[in-house]
Motif scaffolding. Structure first.
Motif, PDB file in Angstrom:
ATOM      1  N   VAL A 270       0.868  -1.171   0.000  1.00  0.00           N
ATOM      2  CA  VAL A 270       0.000   0.000   0.000  1.00  0.00           C
ATOM      3  C   VAL A 270       0.905   1.220   0.000  1.00  0.00           C
ATOM      4  CG1 VAL A 270      -1.924   1.154   1.144  1.00  0.00           C
ATOM      5  CG2 VAL A 270      -1.691  -1.327   1.317  1.00  0.00           C
ATOM      6  N   ASN A 271       1.148   1.746  -1.195  1.00  0.00           N
ATOM      7  CA  ASN A 271       2.113   2.826  -1.330  1.00  0.00           C
ATOM      8  C   ASN A 271       1.828   3.573  -2.631  1.00  0.00           C
ATOM      9  OD1 ASN A 271       4.585   4.311  -1.943  1.00  0.00           O
ATOM     10  ND2 ASN A 271       5.518   3.136  -0.278  1.00  0.00           N
ATOM     11  N   SER A 272       1.444   4.822  -2.512  1.00  0.00           N
ATOM     12  CA  SER A 272       1.167   5.630  -3.690  1.00  0.00           C
ATOM     13  C   SER A 272       2.393   6.393  -4.173  1.00  0.00           C
ATOM     14  CB  SER A 272       0.037   6.628  -3.378  1.00  0.00           C
ATOM     15  OG  SER A 272      -1.135   5.965  -2.949  1.00  0.00           O
ATOM     16  N   GLN A 273       3.413   6.487  -3.348  1.00  0.00           N
ATOM     17  CA  GLN A 273       4.581   7.293  -3.687  1.00  0.00           C
ATOM     18  C   GLN A 273       5.661   6.516  -4.428  1.00  0.00           C
ATOM     19  OE1 GLN A 273       5.251   8.792   0.454  1.00  0.00           O
ATOM     20  NE2 GLN A 273       5.311  10.774  -0.584  1.00  0.00           N
ATOM     21  N   MET A 274       5.735   5.215  -4.217  1.00  0.00           N
ATOM     22  CA  MET A 274       6.778   4.413  -4.842  1.00  0.00           C
ATOM     23  C   MET A 274       6.759   4.575  -6.359  1.00  0.00           C
ATOM     24  SD  MET A 274       9.232   2.185  -4.363  1.00  0.00           S
ATOM     25  CE  MET A 274      10.118   0.949  -5.311  1.00  0.00           C
ATOM     26  N   LEU A 275       5.593   4.419  -6.949  1.00  0.00           N
ATOM     27  CA  LEU A 275       5.488   4.526  -8.393  1.00  0.00           C
ATOM     28  C   LEU A 275       5.789   5.949  -8.863  1.00  0.00           C
ATOM     29  CD1 LEU A 275       2.300   2.322  -8.937  1.00  0.00           C
ATOM     30  CD2 LEU A 275       4.697   1.640  -8.953  1.00  0.00           C
ATOM     31  N   TYR A 276       5.419   6.917  -8.069  1.00  0.00           N
ATOM     32  CA  TYR A 276       5.699   8.321  -8.392  1.00  0.00           C
ATOM     33  C   TYR A 276       7.203   8.554  -8.538  1.00  0.00           C
ATOM     34  CZ  TYR A 276       6.091  13.385  -7.560  1.00  0.00           C
ATOM     35  OH  TYR A 276       6.403  14.720  -7.643  1.00  0.00           O
ATOM     36  N   TYR A 277       7.974   8.083  -7.571  1.00  0.00           N
ATOM     37  CA  TYR A 277       9.422   8.326  -7.602  1.00  0.00           C
ATOM     38  C   TYR A 277      10.117   7.462  -8.645  1.00  0.00           C
ATOM     39  CZ  TYR A 277       9.294  11.521  -3.688  1.00  0.00           C
ATOM     40  OH  TYR A 277       9.053  12.626  -2.896  1.00  0.00           O
ATOM     41  N   VAL A 278       9.577   6.270  -8.906  1.00  0.00           N
ATOM     42  CA  VAL A 278      10.123   5.472 -10.007  1.00  0.00           C
ATOM     43  C   VAL A 278       9.875   6.191 -11.327  1.00  0.00           C
ATOM     44  CG1 VAL A 278       9.863   3.322 -11.309  1.00  0.00           C
ATOM     45  CG2 VAL A 278       9.944   3.249  -8.811  1.00  0.00           C
ATOM     46  N   GLY A 279       8.661   6.706 -11.496  1.00  0.00           N
ATOM     47  CA  GLY A 279       8.314   7.406 -12.720  1.00  0.00           C
ATOM     48  C   GLY A 279       9.119   8.671 -12.947  1.00  0.00           C
ATOM     49  N   HIS A 280       9.591   9.273 -11.872  1.00  0.00           N
ATOM     50  CA  HIS A 280      10.398  10.490 -11.977  1.00  0.00           C
ATOM     51  C   HIS A 280      11.890  10.193 -12.082  1.00  0.00           C
ATOM     52  CE1 HIS A 280       6.666  12.447 -10.837  1.00  0.00           C
ATOM     53  NE2 HIS A 280       7.217  13.620 -11.062  1.00  0.00           N
ATOM     54  N   GLY A 281      12.244   8.910 -12.072  1.00  0.00           N
ATOM     55  CA  GLY A 281      13.647   8.548 -12.203  1.00  0.00           C
ATOM     56  C   GLY A 281      14.445   8.670 -10.930  1.00  0.00           C
ATOM     57  N   ASP A 282      13.783   8.937  -9.806  1.00  0.00           N
ATOM     58  CA  ASP A 282      14.495   9.072  -8.532  1.00  0.00           C
ATOM     59  C   ASP A 282      14.745   7.718  -7.869  1.00  0.00           C
ATOM     60  OD1 ASP A 282      14.616  11.897  -8.639  1.00  0.00           O
ATOM     61  OD2 ASP A 282      12.515  11.996  -8.004  1.00  0.00           O
ATOM     62  N   ILE A 283      14.050   6.698  -8.337  1.00  0.00           N
ATOM     63  CA  ILE A 283      14.304   5.323  -7.917  1.00  0.00           C
ATOM     64  C   ILE A 283      14.530   4.502  -9.183  1.00  0.00           C
ATOM     65  CG2 ILE A 283      13.387   3.256  -6.787  1.00  0.00           C
ATOM     66  CD1 ILE A 283      11.659   5.078  -5.048  1.00  0.00           C
ATOM     67  N   THR A 284      15.659   3.827  -9.237  1.00  0.00           N
ATOM     68  CA  THR A 284      15.980   2.966 -10.380  1.00  0.00           C
ATOM     69  C   THR A 284      15.677   1.525 -10.015  1.00  0.00           C
ATOM     70  OG1 THR A 284      17.742   4.473 -11.109  1.00  0.00           O
ATOM     71  CG2 THR A 284      17.784   2.218 -11.969  1.00  0.00           C
ATOM     72  N   VAL A 285      14.826   0.901 -10.801  1.00  0.00           N
ATOM     73  CA  VAL A 285      14.380  -0.460 -10.517  1.00  0.00           C
ATOM     74  C   VAL A 285      15.430  -1.465 -10.990  1.00  0.00           C
ATOM     75  CG1 VAL A 285      12.604  -2.180 -10.978  1.00  0.00           C
ATOM     76  CG2 VAL A 285      11.975   0.231 -10.700  1.00  0.00           C
ATOM     77  N   LYS A 286      15.734  -2.427 -10.119  1.00  0.00           N
ATOM     78  CA  LYS A 286      16.705  -3.470 -10.439  1.00  0.00           C
ATOM     79  C   LYS A 286      16.123  -4.850 -10.117  1.00  0.00           C
ATOM     80  CE  LYS A 286      20.359  -1.164 -11.829  1.00  0.00           C
ATOM     81  NZ  LYS A 286      20.989  -1.436 -13.149  1.00  0.00           N
ATOM     82  N   PRO A 287      16.579  -5.889 -10.820  1.00  0.00           N
ATOM     83  CA  PRO A 287      16.164  -7.245 -10.464  1.00  0.00           C
ATOM     84  C   PRO A 287      16.932  -7.731  -9.235  1.00  0.00           C
ATOM     85  CG  PRO A 287      17.700  -7.340 -12.276  1.00  0.00           C
ATOM     86  CD  PRO A 287      17.455  -5.874 -12.007  1.00  0.00           C
ATOM     87  N   ASP A 288      16.905  -9.025  -8.982  1.00  0.00           N
ATOM     88  CA  ASP A 288      17.592  -9.605  -7.832  1.00  0.00           C
ATOM     89  C   ASP A 288      19.111  -9.448  -7.969  1.00  0.00           C
ATOM     90  OD1 ASP A 288      17.850 -10.891  -5.420  1.00  0.00           O
ATOM     91  OD2 ASP A 288      17.588 -12.911  -6.243  1.00  0.00           O
ATOM     92  N   ILE A 289      19.784  -9.519  -6.829  1.00  0.00           N
ATOM     93  CA  ILE A 289      21.247  -9.421  -6.800  1.00  0.00           C
ATOM     94  C   ILE A 289      21.850 -10.746  -7.244  1.00  0.00           C
ATOM     95  CG2 ILE A 289      23.246  -9.179  -5.279  1.00  0.00           C
ATOM     96  CD1 ILE A 289      21.545  -7.308  -3.545  1.00  0.00           C
ATOM     97  N   ALA A 290      22.858 -10.660  -8.104  1.00  0.00           N
ATOM     98  CA  ALA A 290      23.602 -11.850  -8.529  1.00  0.00           C
ATOM     99  C   ALA A 290      24.857 -12.027  -7.703  1.00  0.00           C
ATOM    100  CB  ALA A 290      23.958 -11.761 -10.009  1.00  0.00           C
ATOM    101  N   GLU A 291      25.510 -10.889  -7.362  1.00  0.00           N
ATOM    102  CA  GLU A 291      26.785 -10.979  -6.652  1.00  0.00           C
ATOM    103  C   GLU A 291      27.126  -9.637  -6.009  1.00  0.00           C
ATOM    104  OE1 GLU A 291      31.467 -12.211  -7.570  1.00  0.00           O
ATOM    105  OE2 GLU A 291      30.061 -11.844  -9.221  1.00  0.00           O
ATOM    106  N   LEU A 292      27.703  -9.713  -4.824  1.00  0.00           N
ATOM    107  CA  LEU A 292      28.280  -8.538  -4.173  1.00  0.00           C
ATOM    108  C   LEU A 292      29.743  -8.470  -4.561  1.00  0.00           C
ATOM    109  CD1 LEU A 292      26.699  -9.056  -0.628  1.00  0.00           C
ATOM    110  CD2 LEU A 292      25.816  -7.646  -2.500  1.00  0.00           C
ATOM    111  N   ALA A 293      30.172  -7.309  -5.014  1.00  0.00           N
ATOM    112  CA  ALA A 293      31.535  -7.184  -5.562  1.00  0.00           C
ATOM    113  C   ALA A 293      32.241  -5.975  -4.973  1.00  0.00           C
ATOM    114  CB  ALA A 293      31.488  -7.082  -7.083  1.00  0.00           C
TER     115      ALA A 293
END
Length: 443
Positions: A270-293
């Motif tokens: 339940v979050n109306s702001q998450m999509l807002y910030y993703v849409g504005h480019g302030d949050i970059t969406v990534k898939p699962d982590i493969a490796e810590l480097a």
């Protein structure tokens, strides 16, 4: 008389929201209780800044106040629809004062061990004291033992669990990766978008998002109406999907992954702001982590990012280190208790608040507390009714999802559909209290 003998008294573990309502309901029915609390005041998880508290300063209720509050103690009218952490804490303190609960609470004491002793329970406290109680209600919560994912490699930057994240100070001006798409993960990602130099958000799957408001009202109020009207699951799912589509659009519209499950089959985000910030480019969406480097993180899509801080919003382990798992009928990573409350064999050991509801929790736990208190009272006052409930609690668990097949994950081990769950409790209450013409308090 042995000062350690409390064989007419129930021990309640914790003075958070669950412990308080258990104490209140038991005292109302003439049952002696002692609440053991390791902090110096009530509030539990909502006592911000204390070791057992996993909330951050900006935390607000996920469910609206009317869908969250105790059954007989409304949140103040001046509170907003979604109160913040300080307001919820003050509400719990007011509840404790209003029902004179402080007199029953022993602060700054920790419970180290709980063990059966014949028909009683022995409780070992910090400082070496041991007490013998008539029974025990475990009410210290389950969102305190952080669960971390395991990834290959190592990370050289700062690592926090969401339980350790308190203010934006640790992420301000940093390149931040938030891992986990639950409500805490999304809330932290939104706060990071406003404070970090760059924010990335990693999740293993796509999720459905629901708005907090619809037509100016908390959206959970609409959901409650549909449940009260007995609207079938398929129709409710369609209504919620259309509502989310109208207000927010689809997650895929913002570049988020398409959910691999139906709406309501995972705990709602339940979050109306998450999509807002993703849409504005302030949050970059990534898939699962493969490796810590080291100073970088590699993802399963082959991309790589320089990261300063990782915040793992990956949930909690169900953990009660002060009691042997065998005494909680532990199966499949959780206690197997009837309605998540009743042990199938013990009649004087209960757990309150062991829930992951799709709505507010305080009122539901209030119902649990009423049921616990009535069952304890009935063992003396109406033994034939207690025997009936004893038979039921030793039997199979009802469907607590009301036909919803939840995504298989540790996140959903305690998931329930709140309306149906409440009806199950009311049915047991009627078995216990109808002899007195009394009905359970209403939300």
């Amino acid at each position: 008389m042995d000062p350690h003998d409390r064989t007419k008294t129930y021990c309640i573990v914790g003075a958070g929201s669950s412990g308080l309502t258990v104490a209140k309901n038991m005292l109302e029915r003439g049952i002696a209780v002692e609440v053991i609390e390791r902090e110096d005041d009530v509030g539990g998880n909502w006592y911000f800044g204390k070791p057992a508290s996993s909330v951050c300063r900006s935390t607000h209720l996920l469910s609206s106040k009317r869908m969250t509050e105790f059954t007989d103690f409304p949140m103040p009218a001046e509170y907003p629809d979604y109160p913040g952490v300080t307001q919820v804490w003050e509400y719990l303190r007011d509840y404790a004062r209003h029902f004179d609960l402080y007199r029953a609470i022993e602060f700054n004491r920790a419970i180290e061990r709980i063990e059966p002793a014949g028909e009683f329970w022995d409780v070992a406290l910090s400082g070496g004291e041991r007490r013998r109680y008539r029974g025990v209600v475990i009410a210290n919560g389950h969102n305190w033992d952080p669960k971390y994912p395991e990834y290959p490699g190592h990370f050289d930057g700062l690592v926090l669990h969401s339980a350790q994240y308190k203010t934006p100070d640790a992420i301000r001006g940093k390149r931040v990766l938030v891992v986990g798409a639950g409500n805490s993960g999304c809330d932290i990602a939104v706060e990071s978008a406003q404070n970090a130099s760059q924010t990335f958000h990693s999740s293993r799957r796509g999720y459905h998002y629901l708005p907090k408001y619809f037509l100016g009202r908390p959206s959970d109020e609409l959901g409650e109406r549909l449940l009260r009207w007995r609207v079938p699951l398929a129709v409710r799912r369609t209504v919620a999907s259309v509502l989310a589509k109208i207000v927010l659009g689809s997650p895929q519209d913002y570049g988020l992954r398409k959910p691999d499950h139906k709406l309501l089959e995972s705990h709602p985000i339940v979050n109306s702001q998450m999509l807002y910030y993703v849409g504005h480019g302030d949050i970059t969406v990534k898939p699962d982590i493969a490796e810590l480097a080291g100073t970088h993180v590699r993802f399963t899509d082959g991309s790589e990012e320089a990261i300063d801080v990782i915040v793992y919003a990956t949930g909690f382990k169900i953990s009660f280190p002060f009691i042997d798992r065998a005494h909680l009928n532990w199966h499949d990573d959780k206690p197997l208790l009837y309605l998540h409350i009743f042990h199938p064999r013990y009649d004087n050991l209960f757990v309150a608040g062991l829930l992951q509801p799709d709505s507010g929790q305080l009122g539901l736990v209030d119902y649990q507390a009423q049921l616990i208190a009535e069952y304890v009272a009935a063992q003396e006052r109406a033994p034939e009714r207690a025997a009936r409930v004893r038979q039921i609690k030793a039997g199979p668990q009802p469907d607590l999802g009301a036909g919803i097949h939840y995504v298989h994950s540790t996140r959903h081990l305690l998931e329930i559909e709140h309306y149906t769950y409440r009806q199950h409790i009311k049915r047991l209450m009627r078995l216990l209290v109808s002899h007195a013409g009394k009905e359970p308090q209403q939300v």
